[in-house]
Design an enzyme around this catalytic site. Structure first.
Site, PDB file in Angstrom:
ATOM      1  N   ARG A 103       0.867  -1.179   0.000  1.00 36.57           N
ATOM      2  CA  ARG A 103       0.000   0.000   0.000  1.00 36.57           C
ATOM      3  C   ARG A 103       0.905   1.230   0.000  1.00 36.57           C
ATOM      4  O   ARG A 103       1.725   1.400   0.909  1.00 36.57           O
ATOM      5  CB  ARG A 103      -0.897  -0.025   1.245  1.00 36.57           C
ATOM      6  N   HIS A 146      -2.645  11.059   1.042  1.00 35.18           N
ATOM      7  CA  HIS A 146      -2.156  10.756   2.392  1.00 35.18           C
ATOM      8  C   HIS A 146      -1.486  12.027   2.922  1.00 35.18           C
ATOM      9  O   HIS A 146      -0.295  12.060   3.209  1.00 35.18           O
ATOM     10  CB  HIS A 146      -1.201   9.556   2.357  1.00 35.18           C
ATOM     11  N   GLU A 191      -7.312   8.406   6.252  1.00 31.17           N
ATOM     12  CA  GLU A 191      -7.605   8.991   7.557  1.00 31.17           C
ATOM     13  C   GLU A 191      -8.092  10.443   7.480  1.00 31.17           C
ATOM     14  O   GLU A 191      -7.411  11.360   7.960  1.00 31.17           O
ATOM     15  CB  GLU A 191      -6.370   8.894   8.472  1.00 31.17           C
ATOM     16  N   ASN A 317      -7.561   1.589   9.811  1.00 33.74           N
ATOM     17  CA  ASN A 317      -6.270   1.730  10.487  1.00 33.74           C
ATOM     18  C   ASN A 317      -6.523   1.751  11.986  1.00 33.74           C
ATOM     19  O   ASN A 317      -7.310   2.577  12.470  1.00 33.74           O
ATOM     20  CB  ASN A 317      -5.586   3.044  10.098  1.00 33.74           C
ATOM     21  N   GLU A 375      -3.687  -0.363   8.015  1.00 33.24           N
ATOM     22  CA  GLU A 375      -2.527  -0.031   8.853  1.00 33.24           C
ATOM     23  C   GLU A 375      -2.725  -0.618  10.230  1.00 33.24           C
ATOM     24  O   GLU A 375      -3.818  -0.499  10.819  1.00 33.24           O
ATOM     25  CB  GLU A 375      -2.372   1.489   9.056  1.00 33.24           C
TER      26      GLU A 375
HETATM   27  O1  IFM Z   1       2.461   7.260  10.295  1.00 27.13           O
HETATM   28  C1  IFM Z   1       1.080   7.320  10.423  1.00 27.13           C
HETATM   29  C2  IFM Z   1       0.415   7.173   9.072  1.00 27.13           C
HETATM   30  O2  IFM Z   1       0.861   8.133   8.180  1.00 27.13           O
HETATM   31  C3  IFM Z   1      -1.074   7.333   9.216  1.00 27.13           C
HETATM   32  N1  IFM Z   1      -1.598   6.452  10.222  1.00 27.13           N
HETATM   33  C4  IFM Z   1      -0.919   6.428  11.498  1.00 27.13           C
HETATM   34  C5  IFM Z   1       0.561   6.224  11.319  1.00 27.13           C
HETATM   35  C6  IFM Z   1       1.265   6.199  12.694  1.00 27.13           C
HETATM   36  O3  IFM Z   1       1.027   7.385  13.387  1.00 27.13           O
END
Ligand code: IFM
Length: 469
Positions: A103, A146, A191, A317, A375
């Site tokens: 990903r 992102h 996110e 995530n 994630e």
């Molecule tokens: O590093 C981040 C990522 O970019 C988005 N989700 C959480 C991860 C850890 O904080």
């Protein structure tokens, strides 16, 4: 660099068979199913570097990280893991670990100029990368956003400006026309909670604005951007899956009191329902505006329908839980628990939260799409000692969270895969390079990659799984 890559893959094969194994899932785990995708994730600004190369424009994270006091130790993503130059060795490393999925995200300011025209050099970088991944048989999951918004769009209001949602749809159009056939799954946003709340609500992330009203409006425009992009992606690349990635948080009540129970509910409304309700129910949760009175975003006719277009998958995530109590007014306050296991981030290790949230979503959302855990992982202060990184806590963390995924699957949740966060240590936003989330260690002074023990054990499991008939 090619030598680097083959040294890493030789070391992986040498070590694989010799490893004692505190990781492998039990025989009855659903993770042994070959169609459960196991991969790793990264994001453009966190690994690429090369911020001024080949026509890339500045992003809000270049601006934010260059502002004194915003990022720990003044770190920036200017060089990061130098992945823009080392991508071939990095793909080789992914493949030698046997990871089945990757990903990644595309840097919007690398591929499109301020007039909305393609930047061929930037696009070709992703095309080469995705083609190579496909040649290696790796499933590709691409996130369009992102967090590295082009600065020129922020200068016109960023996600507070409704027009940014339409510019995002143009960007999605360009990408999916150009990269169709190389992408197995498109995620529009990563996110949106972080983009909206950390970026516009409390200012901990770029662009650094702090106002609850801004947060809800930014969220609405982010979700609108998502909703406008989905049909575009469907039209240009019909064979791929389309979805979005949401971070979710478990909130537990500090006591049985009705006020604390309500506080835990509001915590999850703010973290989860704020995103999932509009996507899956076509409406914002009204409780949100009890928490933040007077912050209702401006919503135009048809927006909620656009936002709630059906999804092929939902990316989830998950990292930790938060224990909360009533703040005595209409909100919640954190009550950190004593004596619990925590990571380098200070986040509590709480795998049950992942299982409970997933099974809860299945009850709440009757149209819950298939899920990928896009994630999950943890930061630890990893050091290379005699050429090895023994990241014991991460091994145990991953094993326990994968067990939670297995439990959720057995409870009936349709979960199709899991991506480790992250393939390699990288720029952890406001925490810079101090926090190490990778299953591969990066020495930032030499850019040497060292595969951590966690990655070796994941690779060993994948090799065993593959060998099964
Ligand atoms: O590093 C981040 C990522 O970019 C988005 N989700 C959480 C991860 C850890 O904080």
């Amino acid at each position: 660099m090619a030598n680097d890559a083959s040294a890493v893959s030789d070391a992986i094969s040498r070590n694989l068979d010799a490893l004692a194994d505190p990781f492998t899932p039990p025989a009855d785990s659903t993770l042994w199913r070959k169609n459960f995708l196991l991969g790793a994730a990264t994001a453009s600004y966190q690994i690429e570097g090369a911020v001024n190369e080949d026509g890339r424009l500045p992003s809000i994270w270049d601006t934010f990280s260059a502002t004194p006091g915003k990022v720990l130790a003044g770190d920036t993503g200017a060089v990061a893991c130098d992945h823009y130059h080392r991508w071939e060795a990095d793909v080789e490393m992914l493949a030698s670990l046997g990871l089945e999925g990757y990903r990644l995200s595309i840097a919007w300011p690398r591929v499109m100029d301020a007039a909305g025209l393609p930047n061929r050099k930037g696009l070709d970088f992703y095309k080469r990368l995705l083609n190579r991944l496909k040649e290696k048989g790796i499933t590709t999951s691409v996130t369009l956003y992102h967090w590295d918004l082009p600065q020129h769009l922020e200068d016109r209001g960023g996600w507070l400006n409704r027009d940014t949602a339409y510019r995002f749809a143009d960007y999605a159009d360009l990408m999916s026309r150009d990269l169709a056939g190389t992408v197995d799954a498109w995620a529009t946003l990563n996110e949106p909670w972080c983009s909206a709340y950390l970026g516009y609500g409390n200012g901990h992330h770029a662009p650094g604005l702090a106002n609850d009203r801004f947060a809800t409006q930014a969220m609405h425009h982010l979700l609108l951007a998502h909703g406008l992009a989905i049909p575009v992606l469907r039209a240009n690349d019909p064979a791929s899956q389309k979805g979005i990635v949401a971070n979710i948080g478990r909130g537990t009540a500090n006591s049985d009191s009705a006020a604390d129970q309500r506080a835990a509910h509001l915590f999850e409304v703010q973290h989860n329902a704020w995103i999932l309700d509009p996507l899956l129910k076509g409406a914002y949760p009204q409780d949100l505006f009890e928490l933040w009175p007077g912050t209702e975003p401006l919503v135009l006719d048809g927006d909620m329908q656009t936002i709630s277009a059906p999804l092929d998958f939902l990316g989830i995530n998950y990292y930790f839980r938060t224990n909360v109590a009533s703040d005595g007014a209409h909100g919640f306050r954190d009550v950190p628990l004593e004596g619990v296991e925590r990571t380098q981030m200070g986040w509590e290790v709480y795998p049950d939260g992942l299982r409970d949230l997933l099974t809860g979503f299945k009850r709440t959302y009757h149209n819950l799409p298939p899920i990928y855990i896009t994630e999950n992982g943890m930061a630890s202060d990893d050091r290379v000692i005699d050429g090895h990184v023994d990241d014991t806590q991460r091994i145990s963390f991953l094993k326990r969270h994968l067990a939670a995924v297995d439990q959720a699957i057995k409870a009936g949740v349709d979960i199709r895969g899991y991506f480790l966060w992250s393939l390699m240590d990288n720029f952890e936003w406001a925490f810079g390079y101090e926090r190490r989330f990778g299953v591969v260690h990066i020495d930032y002074s030499t850019q040497k990659r060292t595969v951590k023990r966690s990655a070796e054990l994941v690779a060993k499991f994948l090799k065993e799984r593959k060998a099964r008939v």
